[in-house]
Write a protein that holds these residues in place. Sequence first.
Motif, mmCIF file in Angstrom:
data_model
loop_
_atom_site.group_PDB
_atom_site.id
_atom_site.type_symbol
_atom_site.label_atom_id
_atom_site.label_comp_id
_atom_site.label_asym_id
_atom_site.label_seq_id
_atom_site.Cartn_x
_atom_site.Cartn_y
_atom_site.Cartn_z
ATOM 1 N N ARG A 1 0.765 -1.269 -0.013
ATOM 2 C CA ARG A 1 0.147 0.223 0.145
ATOM 3 C C ARG A 1 1.031 1.248 0.148
ATOM 4 N N PRO B 1 -8.313 -7.962 6.818
ATOM 5 C CA PRO B 1 -9.081 -7.074 7.109
ATOM 6 C C PRO B 1 -10.371 -6.531 6.502
ATOM 7 N N ARG B 2 -11.502 -6.206 6.915
ATOM 8 C CA ARG B 2 -12.675 -5.890 6.360
ATOM 9 C C ARG B 2 -12.793 -4.653 6.026
ATOM 10 N N THR B 3 -12.136 -4.326 4.596
ATOM 11 C CA THR B 3 -11.987 -2.988 4.247
ATOM 12 C C THR B 3 -12.460 -3.065 2.565
ATOM 13 N N GLN B 4 -13.046 -1.965 2.414
ATOM 14 C CA GLN B 4 -13.395 -1.583 1.119
ATOM 15 C C GLN B 4 -12.319 -1.405 0.271
ATOM 16 N N ASN B 5 -11.126 -1.007 0.468
ATOM 17 C CA ASN B 5 -10.199 -0.705 -0.396
ATOM 18 C C ASN B 5 -9.298 -1.948 -0.689
ATOM 19 N N MET B 6 -9.655 -2.976 -0.446
ATOM 20 C CA MET B 6 -9.015 -4.284 -0.774
ATOM 21 C C MET B 6 -9.542 -4.931 -2.342
ATOM 22 N N HIS C 1 -17.854 -11.860 4.208
ATOM 23 C CA HIS C 1 -16.712 -11.015 4.910
ATOM 24 C C HIS C 1 -16.158 -9.780 4.199
ATOM 25 N N THR C 2 -15.875 -10.230 2.989
ATOM 26 C CA THR C 2 -15.420 -9.143 2.050
ATOM 27 C C THR C 2 -16.054 -8.111 1.385
#
Length: 234
Positions: free
Chosen positions: A94, A124-129, A166-167
């Motif tokens: 990143r 991690p459960r994040t939108q930027n993955m 999850h994602t």
Amino acid sequence: MGRKGKSGSRWLWRVLGVLALLLAAGGAWLWWDVQHWRPSEEAYPDQGVLVAQHHGTVNFRTVAAIGGRFAYLEASIGAEGKDAMFAQNLARARAAGLQVGAVHLFDPCVRADGQSANFVTMVPRTQNMLPPVIALGRTADACEERVSEAAVESELMTFINQVEKHTGKPAILKVKPQFEVAYGVSSKLERQLWVNRTRFAPTYTARPWLLWSANEGLQTEAADEPLEWVVVQP
């Protein structure tokens, strides 16, 4: 043997020697070319790498400098395996400005619940993955107890649903030839596909692929170990 015969024999050995040198040089060049070959950015503008723990320390800024735009990182393996470099690789990739995604290595011998719990603790459960990737290579032939084809497919579908919950994104299936031969998932599961074959685009899936590991052992300045170089279908 006369003088003429000896001269002819020496000439033949010289020709054979030159041919052997040419073959050796050609083989060395081909070996070097395969290790360093990448598809052109004109044909495949979006390129990146797959990185795992065994690659050691990877310089993701160098990956970006040579044309990488994204990095997929191995995160979890089966129900218990964890890539010790995942968190570090995630932060470094990143920081280098790369898009990042996580990969889980699916174990057909283990129930889906344990595998999804392992994945959730690592990723991690994040939108930027990027969309999650499920790597399908190992078949049930290696399991200690017999696991039927139907059971593998059922647990895989359960795992896919759990990962996607999850994602919040549809999973990509990284299908190797042996898994496709055993289970034919590319024709059964409506998910984007990731295929493997160095240098030549594969044709072993029933549907077109989205991602292609175009060089499974690319030598670069970014790491001491060869990296898996990946391109996206334009």
